[in-house]
Each structure stands twice: as structure tokens, then as C-alpha cells.
Design a protein around this motif. Structure first.
Motif, PDB file in Angstrom:
ATOM      1  N   UNK A  54      25.992  50.912  36.455  1.00  0.00           N
ATOM      2  CA  UNK A  54      27.219  50.614  37.197  1.00  0.00           C
ATOM      3  C   UNK A  54      28.351  50.213  36.257  1.00  0.00           C
ATOM      4  N   UNK A  55      28.027  49.471  35.207  1.00  0.00           N
ATOM      5  CA  UNK A  55      29.042  49.089  34.227  1.00  0.00           C
ATOM      6  C   UNK A  55      29.614  50.327  33.543  1.00  0.00           C
ATOM      7  N   UNK A  78      26.587  43.458  44.867  1.00  0.00           N
ATOM      8  CA  UNK A  78      27.790  42.716  45.235  1.00  0.00           C
ATOM      9  C   UNK A  78      28.248  41.799  44.100  1.00  0.00           C
ATOM     10  N   UNK A  79      27.294  41.135  43.442  1.00  0.00           N
ATOM     11  CA  UNK A  79      27.651  40.296  42.294  1.00  0.00           C
ATOM     12  C   UNK A  79      28.285  41.128  41.184  1.00  0.00           C
ATOM     13  N   UNK A 101      32.361  42.622  37.508  1.00  0.00           N
ATOM     14  CA  UNK A 101      32.911  43.718  36.701  1.00  0.00           C
ATOM     15  C   UNK A 101      34.327  44.085  37.113  1.00  0.00           C
ATOM     16  N   UNK A 102      34.681  43.808  38.374  1.00  0.00           N
ATOM     17  CA  UNK A 102      36.068  43.986  38.777  1.00  0.00           C
ATOM     18  C   UNK A 102      36.391  45.282  39.485  1.00  0.00           C
ATOM     19  N   UNK A 103      35.560  45.692  40.451  1.00  0.00           N
ATOM     20  CA  UNK A 103      35.943  46.841  41.287  1.00  0.00           C
ATOM     21  C   UNK A 103      35.708  46.488  42.760  1.00  0.00           C
ATOM     22  N   UNK A 110      37.668  44.625  28.543  1.00  0.00           N
ATOM     23  CA  UNK A 110      39.127  44.438  28.414  1.00  0.00           C
ATOM     24  C   UNK A 110      39.809  44.154  29.743  1.00  0.00           C
ATOM     25  N   UNK A 111      39.149  44.568  30.858  1.00  0.00           N
ATOM     26  CA  UNK A 111      39.759  44.417  32.178  1.00  0.00           C
ATOM     27  C   UNK A 111      39.065  43.356  33.038  1.00  0.00           C
ATOM     28  N   UNK A 112      38.121  42.619  32.461  1.00  0.00           N
ATOM     29  CA  UNK A 112      37.385  41.663  33.284  1.00  0.00           C
ATOM     30  C   UNK A 112      38.332  40.677  33.957  1.00  0.00           C
ATOM     31  N   UNK A 113      38.112  40.417  35.252  1.00  0.00           N
ATOM     32  CA  UNK A 113      39.013  39.481  35.954  1.00  0.00           C
ATOM     33  C   UNK A 113      38.791  38.053  35.468  1.00  0.00           C
TER      34      UNK A 113
END
Length: 311
Positions: free
Chosen positions: A21-22, A52-53, A58-60, A308-311
Motif C-alpha cells: 500500500x505504501x 484504516x490505520x 500514509x496520508x490518502x 516527503x508528504x507525510x501529514x
């Protein structure tokens, strides 16, 4: 640059599912449009919770997560919690999700999503094939609507759940038999190839540089995984199926006829693969090798995009 390929992933997170998924989220060549869950590595309740976690960590958050089948069509449910840990993600501890799963059943979501965009979405299955078998039974035309279909499962040599059977197929042999007999060409990536792509010491060292992603998910999950799998480092089985959608040139395939053993006393769940064909029509492209270095370059660069995009 071509538009990203849309990808729908049916999974049972699971450590290697988490990596898959990552990769799907971070790879610029892919557009993750949905996640469906199935009982497998751990229970359906936990595979769905883990999905869900991962979605929020991961931010989607806008990608639907839909729960599916808890157990096999016929066989008693098995799991791999001894490999993935009681919770399914090894030693990784992610925050509890704030968002819930999408209402409905994974089978309906798979059928409806593919029917709404025929020929546009790559379907990937990296857990037991129960949801896919039920989707094929409900609507056989999904075999035409999917852009392509890739699984991680089976082998043409030996198994890991038993000497004959790989876990995903052994968990629901009857479902696998339905899927391979559904009339499409399955891109099968089995243990023979996935066991060559190991998260060994140098690979883990590269992951340690990936900030929160490395420190909170990749390293604690893979180091746990490594204690129970290959001595040179854990294989990241499921990530290979996602990598195939992103870059098919990573693999070499051979056409074959795959039959699934459902009745053998010692061989239930075995994928019996005939490469000689003898006039038979292939139902699968079976992976025979992977460019491991290029696979890791793709995977780690995608992981870097996620970090780089992690919330």
C-alpha cells in the motif's frame, strides 16, 4: 508523461501488504482508487483496522476502504499471526484511525468500481482470493472490465504454509480455483520470485533514512518480520504485485496453465503449473524472475515520496 494507472488492491494487512500500500500511494505511475480487505494474515477485523490505520498514517484519507470476506468459501480459516504479529503489523504501532471504513461489502465495491470504468483499473489481489472469487461469481464480466489482474500467490516449486502450498492460496484453495478458471489471464507472482527480493541489511539501512515512515512503520514491521522469515532478511512478497502494475518490465513471465489442488491430503492449496501446455490455452502469465535492483530502486523512491508528504 503517461497518466498514472488506476489500481484497486484487495489485501489482508499484514506487513508485506502495508509495504504494498505504501508503494501504491507513493509511486507516481499509480493512482490508488480503492482498498478492499479480506481475512488472511490476521482476522478481517484486524486487516480492515490496519488498512484504516495505514490510510491515515500514509496520508490518502479519501481512498475508500471496504471490508469483505472474513473466512474461506469452504475451508476453515487460517491466519499467519505467528509471522505478522497478533495485530498484523509486527512491532509497528500506528495511531488509531479517526475515519471509518466505507459502508458495504468488498465484493460489491470491486464489481461496481470495475463496471464504472471498464478497461481502466488494474485489479491486484495480495491476500486470500475469497473476495475476488465471489466477485467473479456475482459478475463474470469483471474479467473483461479489469485492465489487468495481478496476484501474489502460489508457486511453481514449493510452498510456505505447507511444503506444497503458499499461504494466500492455502487459505482458500476453492476461491483460487474459481479465480484461475474465470477466463482471464492472471499475472501470477509467486514465492519463486518474491523470495528473491529481500529487505536485507543494506535495504533496511536505506529505509532508516526515511524519517517517520522508516522509524514508525518500515523498520519496526520489517525487523519483526525478519525474525520469522528468510535469514537474509524478510521477503516483501505483496509489494511485487504492485510493482508489476507500475513497471511490468521488472519481470520475466512464462505463459502457463495453473490448476489449484483442492482435495489433496498433503497438497491442498498447491498451484500445479503446466508450462508445456500441449495445446492447452494458458490461463496465467507466471513470473519467473525479477530485476531485484530496479525493484528496490522503484520501491524506495516511492517510499521517499510518501515520507516527503507525510501529514
Amino acid at each position: 508523461m503517461p497518466a498514472p494507472k488506476k489500481i484497486l488492491i484487495d489485501c489482508d494487512p499484514g506487513i508485506d501488504d502495508a509495504l504494498a500500500l505504501t508503494l501504491a500511494h507513493g509511486c507516481p505511475a499509480l493512482d490508488l482508487v480503492g482498498i478492499t480487505t479480506v481475512g488472511g494474515n490476521v482476522s478481517l477485523e484486524l486487516t480492515t483496522l490496519n488498512a484504516l490505520k495505514l490510510r491515515e498514517f500514509l496520508g490518502f484519507p479519501s481512498v475508500p476502504v471496504v471490508a469483505g470476506s472474513a473466512g474461506a468459501l469452504v475451508a476453515s480459516r487460517i491466519d499467519a499471526s505467528e509471522v505478522h504479529g497478533f495485530g498484523g503489523l509486527g512491532a509497528a504501532v500506528l495511531p488509531e484511525p479517526r475515519l471509518k471504513a466505507t459502508d458495504g461489502h468488498a465484493v460489491d465495491f470491486i464489481v461496481d468500481t470495475l463496471s464504472a470504468s471498464p478497461g481502466e483499473i488494474s485489479l491486484v489481489a495480495v491476500g486470500p482470493l475469497t473476495n475476488i472469487a465471489l466477485a467473479v461469481r456475482r459478475e463474470p464480466r469483471i474479467t473483461e472490465w479489469a485492465r489487468d489482474f495481478t496476484i501474489m500467490g502460489g508457486s511453481y516449486t514449493r510452498g510456505n504454509r505447507t511444503p506444497a502450498a503458499e499461504f494466500n492460496i492455502a487459505a482458500d484453495p476453492e476461491a483460487a480455483a474459481i479465480v484461475f478458471g474465470a477466463g482471464w489471464t492472471v499475472n501470477q507472482i509467486g514465492l519463486d520470485v518474491s523470495l528473491t527480493a529481500l529487505a536485507n541489511g543494506p535495504i533496511l539501512d536505506r529505509m532508516r533514512d526515511l524519517g517517520r515512515l522508516g522509524g514508525e512503520l518500515l523498520i519496526p514491521s520489517l525487523e519483526f518480520y525478519g525474525m520469522t522469515t528468510a535469514h537474509d532478511g524478510p521477503a516483501v512478497h505483496d509489494a511485487l504485485a504492485v510493482a508489476h502494475v507500475a513497471d511490468p518490465s521488472l519481470f520475466e513471465f512464462t505463459p502457463g496453465v495453473v490448476d489449484v489442488e483442492t482435495a489433496g491430503r498433503f497438497t491442498s492449496g498447491m498451484t500445479v503449473i503446466d508450462f508445456n501446455l500441449r495445446g492447452r490455452v494458458p490461463n496465467a502469465n507466471v513470473a519467473r524472475s525479477i530485476d531485484v535492483d530496479r525493484f528496490w530502486d522503484l520501491t524506495l523512491s516511492s517510499f521517499a515520496q510518501v515520507e516527503a508528504r507525510l501529514p
